[in-house]
Write a protein that holds these residues in place. Structure first.
Motif, PDB file in Angstrom:
ATOM      1  N   MET A  83       0.846  -1.192   0.000  1.00  0.00           N
ATOM      2  CA  MET A  83       0.000   0.000   0.000  1.00  0.00           C
ATOM      3  C   MET A  83       0.889   1.253   0.000  1.00  0.00           C
ATOM      4  SD  MET A  83      -2.846   0.849   2.845  1.00  0.00           S
ATOM      5  CE  MET A  83      -4.285   1.691   2.379  1.00  0.00           C
ATOM      6  N   PRO A  84       0.673   2.168  -0.950  1.00  0.00           N
ATOM      7  CA  PRO A  84       1.504   3.372  -1.011  1.00  0.00           C
ATOM      8  C   PRO A  84       1.246   4.264   0.206  1.00  0.00           C
ATOM      9  CG  PRO A  84      -0.235   3.467  -2.656  1.00  0.00           C
ATOM     10  CD  PRO A  84      -0.316   2.121  -2.006  1.00  0.00           C
ATOM     11  N   PRO A  85       2.249   5.062   0.600  1.00  0.00           N
ATOM     12  CA  PRO A  85       2.055   5.952   1.749  1.00  0.00           C
ATOM     13  C   PRO A  85       1.005   7.017   1.447  1.00  0.00           C
ATOM     14  CG  PRO A  85       4.137   6.412   0.661  1.00  0.00           C
ATOM     15  CD  PRO A  85       3.568   5.190   0.006  1.00  0.00           C
ATOM     16  N   LYS A  86       0.348   7.490   2.490  1.00  0.00           N
ATOM     17  CA  LYS A  86      -0.673   8.526   2.339  1.00  0.00           C
ATOM     18  C   LYS A  86      -0.024   9.817   1.834  1.00  0.00           C
ATOM     19  CE  LYS A  86      -4.171  11.026   4.916  1.00  0.00           C
ATOM     20  NZ  LYS A  86      -4.764  11.273   6.227  1.00  0.00           N
ATOM     21  N   ASP A  87      -0.694  10.478   0.922  1.00  0.00           N
ATOM     22  CA  ASP A  87      -0.208  11.746   0.388  1.00  0.00           C
ATOM     23  C   ASP A  87      -0.112  12.757   1.535  1.00  0.00           C
ATOM     24  OD1 ASP A  87      -0.403  14.476  -0.868  1.00  0.00           O
ATOM     25  OD2 ASP A  87      -0.403  13.245  -2.677  1.00  0.00           O
ATOM     26  N   PRO A  88       1.012  13.448   1.673  1.00  0.00           N
ATOM     27  CA  PRO A  88       1.190  14.367   2.802  1.00  0.00           C
ATOM     28  C   PRO A  88       0.216  15.553   2.813  1.00  0.00           C
ATOM     29  CG  PRO A  88       3.001  14.576   1.248  1.00  0.00           C
ATOM     30  CD  PRO A  88       2.190  13.393   0.816  1.00  0.00           C
ATOM     31  N   CYS A  89      -0.377  15.881   1.683  1.00  0.00           N
ATOM     32  CA  CYS A  89      -1.304  17.021   1.622  1.00  0.00           C
ATOM     33  C   CYS A  89      -2.742  16.592   1.328  1.00  0.00           C
ATOM     34  CB  CYS A  89      -0.823  18.032   0.593  1.00  0.00           C
ATOM     35  SG  CYS A  89       0.784  18.750   1.023  1.00  0.00           S
ATOM     36  N   GLN A  90      -3.037  15.324   1.488  1.00  0.00           N
ATOM     37  CA  GLN A  90      -4.383  14.832   1.199  1.00  0.00           C
ATOM     38  C   GLN A  90      -5.427  15.475   2.103  1.00  0.00           C
ATOM     39  OE1 GLN A  90      -4.820  10.587   1.279  1.00  0.00           O
ATOM     40  NE2 GLN A  90      -6.948  10.668   0.643  1.00  0.00           N
ATOM     41  N   LYS A  91      -5.086  15.661   3.367  1.00  0.00           N
ATOM     42  CA  LYS A  91      -6.035  16.270   4.309  1.00  0.00           C
ATOM     43  C   LYS A  91      -6.456  17.664   3.821  1.00  0.00           C
ATOM     44  CE  LYS A  91      -6.335  17.831   9.094  1.00  0.00           C
ATOM     45  NZ  LYS A  91      -5.603  17.976  10.360  1.00  0.00           N
ATOM     46  N   GLN A  92      -5.485  18.451   3.377  1.00  0.00           N
ATOM     47  CA  GLN A  92      -5.782  19.808   2.900  1.00  0.00           C
ATOM     48  C   GLN A  92      -6.565  19.771   1.592  1.00  0.00           C
ATOM     49  OE1 GLN A  92      -2.849  18.714   4.051  1.00  0.00           O
ATOM     50  NE2 GLN A  92      -2.266  20.091   5.689  1.00  0.00           N
ATOM     51  N   ALA A  93      -6.244  18.824   0.719  1.00  0.00           N
ATOM     52  CA  ALA A  93      -6.969  18.703  -0.549  1.00  0.00           C
ATOM     53  C   ALA A  93      -8.438  18.351  -0.293  1.00  0.00           C
ATOM     54  CB  ALA A  93      -6.310  17.644  -1.427  1.00  0.00           C
ATOM     55  N   CYS A  94      -8.673  17.466   0.650  1.00  0.00           N
ATOM     56  CA  CYS A  94     -10.050  17.098   0.993  1.00  0.00           C
ATOM     57  C   CYS A  94     -10.789  18.280   1.613  1.00  0.00           C
ATOM     58  CB  CYS A  94     -10.065  15.901   1.936  1.00  0.00           C
ATOM     59  SG  CYS A  94      -9.559  14.354   1.150  1.00  0.00           S
ATOM     60  N   ALA A  95     -10.077  19.075   2.422  1.00  0.00           N
ATOM     61  CA  ALA A  95     -10.688  20.252   3.039  1.00  0.00           C
ATOM     62  C   ALA A  95     -11.119  21.262   1.979  1.00  0.00           C
ATOM     63  CB  ALA A  95      -9.731  20.896   4.032  1.00  0.00           C
ATOM     64  N   ILE A  96     -10.310  21.409   0.915  1.00  0.00           N
ATOM     65  CA  ILE A  96     -10.677  22.309  -0.180  1.00  0.00           C
ATOM     66  C   ILE A  96     -11.953  21.820  -0.850  1.00  0.00           C
ATOM     67  CG2 ILE A  96     -10.037  23.110  -2.502  1.00  0.00           C
ATOM     68  CD1 ILE A  96      -7.142  23.251  -1.521  1.00  0.00           C
TER      69      ILE A  96
END
Length: 66
Positions: free
Chosen positions: A1-14
């Protein structure tokens, strides 16, 4: 499983903010700013979520050097 994208949380917030505000970017400036900060802290290419932000920043950098 690839590591979680470091900015995914912010992308989802947008996405959440844009949906809640009928896609009016002006209503989501704070979360967009947080995404930019996250992307600036990452090495180019380390965040798929930042790919659009990296492209967006390059023209501004090119203009400032002329």
């Amino acid at each position: 499983m690839p590591p979680k994208d470091p900015c995914q949380k912010q992308a989802c917030a947008i996405q959440k903010c844009l949906q809640a505000n009928k896609y009016m970017e002006s209503q989501c400036e704070d979360v967009i700013r947080e995404m930019r900060r996250c992307c600036e802290a990452q090495a180019a290419g380390s965040s798929v979520c930042c790919s659009g932000f990296y492209r967006e920043q390059k023209p501004a950098e090119d203009r400032s050097t002329t």
